[in-house]
Design a protein around this motif. Structure first.
Motif, PDB file in Angstrom:
ATOM      1  N   VAL A 153       0.831  -1.198   0.000  1.00  0.00           N
ATOM      2  CA  VAL A 153       0.000   0.000   0.000  1.00  0.00           C
ATOM      3  C   VAL A 153       0.866   1.249   0.000  1.00  0.00           C
ATOM      4  N   VAL A 154       1.898   1.272   0.844  1.00  0.00           N
ATOM      5  CA  VAL A 154       2.806   2.415   0.896  1.00  0.00           C
ATOM      6  C   VAL A 154       4.247   1.917   0.798  1.00  0.00           C
ATOM      7  N   ARG A 155       5.144   2.825   0.422  1.00  0.00           N
ATOM      8  CA  ARG A 155       6.554   2.472   0.301  1.00  0.00           C
ATOM      9  C   ARG A 155       7.318   2.724   1.592  1.00  0.00           C
ATOM     10  N   SER A 156       7.142   3.909   2.137  1.00  0.00           N
ATOM     11  CA  SER A 156       7.861   4.280   3.357  1.00  0.00           C
ATOM     12  C   SER A 156       7.086   3.784   4.572  1.00  0.00           C
ATOM     13  N   LEU A 157       7.741   3.014   5.418  1.00  0.00           N
ATOM     14  CA  LEU A 157       7.070   2.396   6.562  1.00  0.00           C
ATOM     15  C   LEU A 157       7.259   3.168   7.857  1.00  0.00           C
ATOM     16  N   ARG A 158       8.245   4.045   7.913  1.00  0.00           N
ATOM     17  CA  ARG A 158       8.542   4.768   9.145  1.00  0.00           C
ATOM     18  C   ARG A 158       8.499   6.272   8.916  1.00  0.00           C
ATOM     19  N   ASP A 159       8.280   6.998  10.006  1.00  0.00           N
ATOM     20  CA  ASP A 159       8.288   8.464   9.996  1.00  0.00           C
ATOM     21  C   ASP A 159       7.337   9.015   8.931  1.00  0.00           C
ATOM     22  N   ARG A 160       6.093   8.533   8.957  1.00  0.00           N
ATOM     23  CA  ARG A 160       5.112   9.001   7.995  1.00  0.00           C
ATOM     24  C   ARG A 160       4.460  10.292   8.491  1.00  0.00           C
ATOM     25  N   LYS A 161       3.830  10.990   7.561  1.00  0.00           N
ATOM     26  CA  LYS A 161       3.185  12.272   7.841  1.00  0.00           C
ATOM     27  C   LYS A 161       1.694  12.137   7.535  1.00  0.00           C
ATOM     28  N   VAL A 162       0.868  12.349   8.547  1.00  0.00           N
ATOM     29  CA  VAL A 162      -0.581  12.212   8.402  1.00  0.00           C
ATOM     30  C   VAL A 162      -1.226  13.574   8.632  1.00  0.00           C
ATOM     31  N   TYR A 163      -2.044  14.001   7.679  1.00  0.00           N
ATOM     32  CA  TYR A 163      -2.780  15.257   7.854  1.00  0.00           C
ATOM     33  C   TYR A 163      -4.260  14.922   8.025  1.00  0.00           C
ATOM     34  N   VAL A 164      -4.854  15.443   9.092  1.00  0.00           N
ATOM     35  CA  VAL A 164      -6.272  15.231   9.379  1.00  0.00           C
ATOM     36  C   VAL A 164      -7.006  16.542   9.144  1.00  0.00           C
ATOM     37  N   HIS A 165      -8.086  16.499   8.389  1.00  0.00           N
ATOM     38  CA  HIS A 165      -8.843  17.715   8.051  1.00  0.00           C
ATOM     39  C   HIS A 165     -10.322  17.495   8.346  1.00  0.00           C
ATOM     40  N   LEU A 166     -10.931  18.503   8.963  1.00  0.00           N
ATOM     41  CA  LEU A 166     -12.357  18.467   9.280  1.00  0.00           C
ATOM     42  C   LEU A 166     -13.062  19.516   8.409  1.00  0.00           C
ATOM     43  N   PRO A 167     -13.696  19.095   7.304  1.00  0.00           N
ATOM     44  CA  PRO A 167     -14.316  20.060   6.388  1.00  0.00           C
ATOM     45  C   PRO A 167     -15.389  20.908   7.059  1.00  0.00           C
ATOM     46  N   GLY A 182      -6.003  18.290  24.348  1.00  0.00           N
ATOM     47  CA  GLY A 182      -5.307  19.388  23.683  1.00  0.00           C
ATOM     48  C   GLY A 182      -5.403  19.350  22.175  1.00  0.00           C
ATOM     49  N   TYR A 183      -5.954  18.256  21.640  1.00  0.00           N
ATOM     50  CA  TYR A 183      -6.032  18.096  20.189  1.00  0.00           C
ATOM     51  C   TYR A 183      -7.482  17.926  19.746  1.00  0.00           C
ATOM     52  N   VAL A 184      -8.285  18.948  20.024  1.00  0.00           N
ATOM     53  CA  VAL A 184      -9.682  18.966  19.595  1.00  0.00           C
ATOM     54  C   VAL A 184      -9.801  19.913  18.409  1.00  0.00           C
ATOM     55  N   LEU A 185     -10.360  19.427  17.302  1.00  0.00           N
ATOM     56  CA  LEU A 185     -10.500  20.211  16.075  1.00  0.00           C
ATOM     57  C   LEU A 185     -11.960  20.560  15.842  1.00  0.00           C
ATOM     58  N   GLY A 186     -12.201  21.801  15.409  1.00  0.00           N
ATOM     59  CA  GLY A 186     -13.519  22.201  14.953  1.00  0.00           C
ATOM     60  C   GLY A 186     -13.578  22.196  13.443  1.00  0.00           C
ATOM     61  N   GLU A 187     -14.722  22.528  12.870  1.00  0.00           N
ATOM     62  CA  GLU A 187     -14.874  22.510  11.415  1.00  0.00           C
ATOM     63  C   GLU A 187     -13.927  23.513  10.764  1.00  0.00           C
ATOM     64  N   GLY A 188     -13.252  23.070   9.713  1.00  0.00           N
ATOM     65  CA  GLY A 188     -12.259  23.876   9.026  1.00  0.00           C
ATOM     66  C   GLY A 188     -10.859  23.718   9.576  1.00  0.00           C
ATOM     67  N   ASP A 189     -10.732  23.115  10.775  1.00  0.00           N
ATOM     68  CA  ASP A 189      -9.409  22.898  11.377  1.00  0.00           C
ATOM     69  C   ASP A 189      -8.749  21.661  10.779  1.00  0.00           C
ATOM     70  N   GLY A 190      -7.450  21.600  10.979  1.00  0.00           N
ATOM     71  CA  GLY A 190      -6.694  20.418  10.590  1.00  0.00           C
ATOM     72  C   GLY A 190      -5.609  20.157  11.614  1.00  0.00           C
ATOM     73  N   ALA A 191      -4.856  19.083  11.408  1.00  0.00           N
ATOM     74  CA  ALA A 191      -3.732  18.774  12.301  1.00  0.00           C
ATOM     75  C   ALA A 191      -2.680  17.994  11.536  1.00  0.00           C
ATOM     76  N   PHE A 192      -1.416  18.353  11.781  1.00  0.00           N
ATOM     77  CA  PHE A 192      -0.279  17.628  11.236  1.00  0.00           C
ATOM     78  C   PHE A 192       0.152  16.585  12.267  1.00  0.00           C
ATOM     79  N   VAL A 193       0.180  15.330  11.848  1.00  0.00           N
ATOM     80  CA  VAL A 193       0.595  14.240  12.740  1.00  0.00           C
ATOM     81  C   VAL A 193       1.895  13.662  12.172  1.00  0.00           C
ATOM     82  N   GLU A 194       2.977  13.797  12.923  1.00  0.00           N
ATOM     83  CA  GLU A 194       4.295  13.373  12.450  1.00  0.00           C
ATOM     84  C   GLU A 194       4.896  12.332  13.373  1.00  0.00           C
ATOM     85  N   LYS A 195       5.993  11.713  12.874  1.00  0.00           N
ATOM     86  CA  LYS A 195       6.761  10.715  13.637  1.00  0.00           C
ATOM     87  C   LYS A 195       5.916   9.479  13.965  1.00  0.00           C
TER      88      LYS A 195
END
Length: 220
Positions: A153-167, A182-195
């Motif tokens: 499914v993916v090539r890189s198995l470690r240190d991936r970058k996930v972006y979560v978006h709430l339209p 501390g990580y509550v998102l409202g509509e239009g917010d997003g979050a960068f998830v790393e490591k």
């Protein structure tokens, strides 16, 4: 409950995004685009995210639209035309994904095209996308790498970058990530998830008044 204690999670509030209202187009930019520039937000892995202007030229990028409401037709300089009924009060999020490696001949893919992975459309990047509608009080889990162990499914198995978006849907939706207040998102917010690594699980809990529509982009 997994809190992904090894992950780095950085919220991106909608109020901090670039914004332009042209009357006919009300657009928000997560990354630098057009007249909006922020050196901190130019890309995230191969990904750039924006509401795309019509007839905007681009190269070495693949673009897909996530339709929230309405109907959309796409035309391009290759005389390609997408699904059929035209642009009618469409609400959508467009995602730019930069291709890996050398430039390739432009191609247009519809859902009926032969996929590289069953149920998906192939892209020239180490990226998988998912989306879910989570009812108020409910929860969903994203397994990094797109499910299973990520092999094939993916090539890189470690240190991936996930972006979560709430339209932005006007439903008073909120989500909590990784069980952390501390990580509550409202509509239009997003979050960068790393490591994070393939197989890690990101818990997404719907904690607002209305159902939450959540889009996840997972890349190297």
């Amino acid at each position: 409950m997994s809190t992904l204690s090894h992950a780095k999670i950085t919220p991106r509030p909608s109020s901090a995004r670039g914004h332009a209202n042209h009357g006919w187009l009300n657009t928000y930019h997560t990354f630098s685009f057009a007249s909006y520039f922020d050196a901190r937000y130019q890309s995230f892995g191969p990904r750039r995210t924006t509401i795309r202007l019509p007839n905007a030229p681009h190269r070495d990028a693949e673009i897909f639209s996530y339709i929230l409401s309405g109907e959309l037709t796409h035309r391009d300089s290759m005389h390609g035309k997408g699904a059929a009924k035209g642009l009618k009060e469409v609400s959508k999020d467009d995602f730019f994904v930069m291709k890996r490696g050398r430039a390739s001949r432009p191609r247009r893919k519809k859902k009926a095209a032969e996929p590289a992975v069953r149920g998906t459309i192939p892209v020239h990047a180490d990226l998988v996308m998912g989306a879910a509608i989570v009812g108020a009080g409910g929860a969903a889990t994203w397994r990094v790498g797109g499910g299973g162990e990520g092999k094939g499914v993916v090539r890189s198995l470690r240190d991936r970058k996930v972006y979560v978006h709430l339209p932005m849907r006007g439903l008073k939706a909120k989500v909590r990530l990784a069980g952390q207040e501390g990580y509550v998102l409202g509509e239009g917010d997003g979050a960068f998830v790393e490591k994070v690594n393939v197989g890690d699980e990101l818990l997404v809990e719907s904690v607002g008044e209305g159902e939450a529509e959540v889009v996840v982009l997972d890349s190297n």
